[in-house]
Scaffold this motif. Structure first.
Motif, PDB file in Angstrom:
ATOM      1  N   GLY A   7       0.786  -1.224   0.000  1.00  0.00           N
ATOM      2  CA  GLY A   7       0.000   0.000   0.000  1.00  0.00           C
ATOM      3  C   GLY A   7       0.821   1.279   0.000  1.00  0.00           C
ATOM      4  O   GLY A   7       0.274   2.365  -0.019  1.00  0.00           O
ATOM      5  N   LEU A   8       2.143   1.181   0.027  1.00  0.00           N
ATOM      6  CA  LEU A   8       2.956   2.396   0.047  1.00  0.00           C
ATOM      7  C   LEU A   8       2.817   3.211  -1.227  1.00  0.00           C
ATOM      8  O   LEU A   8       2.906   4.438  -1.197  1.00  0.00           O
ATOM      9  CB  LEU A   8       4.429   2.056   0.298  1.00  0.00           C
ATOM     10  CG  LEU A   8       4.774   1.547   1.691  1.00  0.00           C
ATOM     11  CD1 LEU A   8       6.256   1.254   1.794  1.00  0.00           C
ATOM     12  CD2 LEU A   8       4.361   2.542   2.755  1.00  0.00           C
ATOM     13  N   GLY A   9       2.604   2.550  -2.360  1.00  0.00           N
ATOM     14  CA  GLY A   9       2.392   3.271  -3.612  1.00  0.00           C
ATOM     15  C   GLY A   9       1.135   4.105  -3.544  1.00  0.00           C
ATOM     16  O   GLY A   9       1.112   5.263  -3.985  1.00  0.00           O
ATOM     17  N   ASP A  10       0.064   3.529  -2.979  1.00  0.00           N
ATOM     18  CA  ASP A  10      -1.183   4.272  -2.803  1.00  0.00           C
ATOM     19  C   ASP A  10      -0.985   5.438  -1.843  1.00  0.00           C
ATOM     20  O   ASP A  10      -1.523   6.514  -2.048  1.00  0.00           O
ATOM     21  CB  ASP A  10      -2.289   3.360  -2.279  1.00  0.00           C
ATOM     22  CG  ASP A  10      -2.754   2.347  -3.331  1.00  0.00           C
ATOM     23  OD1 ASP A  10      -2.532   2.612  -4.528  1.00  0.00           O
ATOM     24  OD2 ASP A  10      -3.330   1.330  -2.936  1.00  0.00           O
ATOM     25  N   MET A  11      -0.205   5.218  -0.807  1.00  0.00           N
ATOM     26  CA  MET A  11       0.078   6.272   0.168  1.00  0.00           C
ATOM     27  C   MET A  11       0.824   7.413  -0.512  1.00  0.00           C
ATOM     28  O   MET A  11       0.538   8.589  -0.268  1.00  0.00           O
ATOM     29  CB  MET A  11       0.905   5.728   1.329  1.00  0.00           C
ATOM     30  CG  MET A  11       1.234   6.782   2.362  1.00  0.00           C
ATOM     31  SD  MET A  11      -0.227   7.427   3.189  1.00  0.00           S
ATOM     32  CE  MET A  11      -0.315   6.309   4.541  1.00  0.00           C
ATOM     33  N   SER A  12       1.744   7.078  -1.383  1.00  0.00           N
ATOM     34  CA  SER A  12       2.492   8.097  -2.116  1.00  0.00           C
ATOM     35  C   SER A  12       1.559   8.926  -2.989  1.00  0.00           C
ATOM     36  O   SER A  12       1.680  10.153  -3.047  1.00  0.00           O
ATOM     37  CB  SER A  12       3.568   7.438  -2.979  1.00  0.00           C
ATOM     38  OG  SER A  12       4.211   8.385  -3.789  1.00  0.00           O
ATOM     39  N   LYS A  13       0.617   8.256  -3.663  1.00  0.00           N
ATOM     40  CA  LYS A  13      -0.362   8.966  -4.487  1.00  0.00           C
ATOM     41  C   LYS A  13      -1.216   9.891  -3.631  1.00  0.00           C
ATOM     42  O   LYS A  13      -1.508  11.018  -4.020  1.00  0.00           O
ATOM     43  CB  LYS A  13      -1.264   7.981  -5.232  1.00  0.00           C
ATOM     44  CG  LYS A  13      -0.602   7.279  -6.378  1.00  0.00           C
ATOM     45  CD  LYS A  13      -1.584   6.343  -7.046  1.00  0.00           C
ATOM     46  CE  LYS A  13      -0.926   5.513  -8.118  1.00  0.00           C
ATOM     47  NZ  LYS A  13      -1.883   4.585  -8.735  1.00  0.00           N
ATOM     48  N   MET A  14      -1.634   9.404  -2.475  1.00  0.00           N
ATOM     49  CA  MET A  14      -2.459  10.210  -1.575  1.00  0.00           C
ATOM     50  C   MET A  14      -1.692  11.435  -1.084  1.00  0.00           C
ATOM     51  O   MET A  14      -2.232  12.537  -1.029  1.00  0.00           O
ATOM     52  CB  MET A  14      -2.941   9.383  -0.384  1.00  0.00           C
ATOM     53  CG  MET A  14      -4.065   8.432  -0.741  1.00  0.00           C
ATOM     54  SD  MET A  14      -4.653   7.370   0.609  1.00  0.00           S
ATOM     55  CE  MET A  14      -4.398   8.282   2.071  1.00  0.00           C
ATOM     56  N   MET A  15      -0.436  11.242  -0.742  1.00  0.00           N
ATOM     57  CA  MET A  15       0.375  12.359  -0.267  1.00  0.00           C
ATOM     58  C   MET A  15       0.583  13.386  -1.370  1.00  0.00           C
ATOM     59  O   MET A  15       0.527  14.595  -1.129  1.00  0.00           O
ATOM     60  CB  MET A  15       1.731  11.857   0.262  1.00  0.00           C
ATOM     61  CG  MET A  15       1.623  10.976   1.493  1.00  0.00           C
ATOM     62  SD  MET A  15       0.836  11.807   2.872  1.00  0.00           S
ATOM     63  CE  MET A  15       2.140  12.911   3.342  1.00  0.00           C
TER      64      MET A  15
END
Length: 114
Positions: A7-15
């Motif tokens: 989920g870190l990729g999704d977190m990066s997108k969210m940030m």
């Protein structure tokens, strides 16, 4: 880049999206300080100018209304023009906020922190 990290990729997108929204909101705040609206009363005899943030910046009064016996009427017209300018400023701010939330793909009725 973050493939395989769960989920870190999704977190990066969210940030990234949050940062973009923050930047856009700051730009909107700056723009609202420069954008002006004009409210009026008495069929244009009194005009009040304000920033889109609601700060009163000018007042234009037609000299024909300066009659000593009409003091209360003039005061009422001035207040009405100021209130009209403030309402227009609020409408403009809401319109711009709605436009930005739509551009960012957020719900149109989402309330922003200002």
């Amino acid at each position: 880049m973050f493939k395989g990290l769960g989920g870190l990729g999704d977190m990066s997108k969210m940030m990234k999206a949050a940062k973009e929204m923050q930047d856009r909101m700051q730009q909107l705040q700056d723009d609202m300080e420069k954008l002006t609206v004009t409210g009026e009363s008495g069929a244009g005899l009194v005009k009040a100018t304000a920033t889109a943030k609601g700060e009163l910046t000018g007042l234009d009064i037609d000299p024909s209304i300066f009659q000593p016996t009409e003091k209360e009427v003039v005061e009422d017209l001035i207040l009405a023009a100021i209130k009209d300018a403030q309402r227009r400023a609020q409408d403009k701010m809401q319109s711009e906020m709605s436009r930005i939330t739509q551009e960012l793909g957020l719900p149109a009725d989402m309330k922003m922190p200002f």
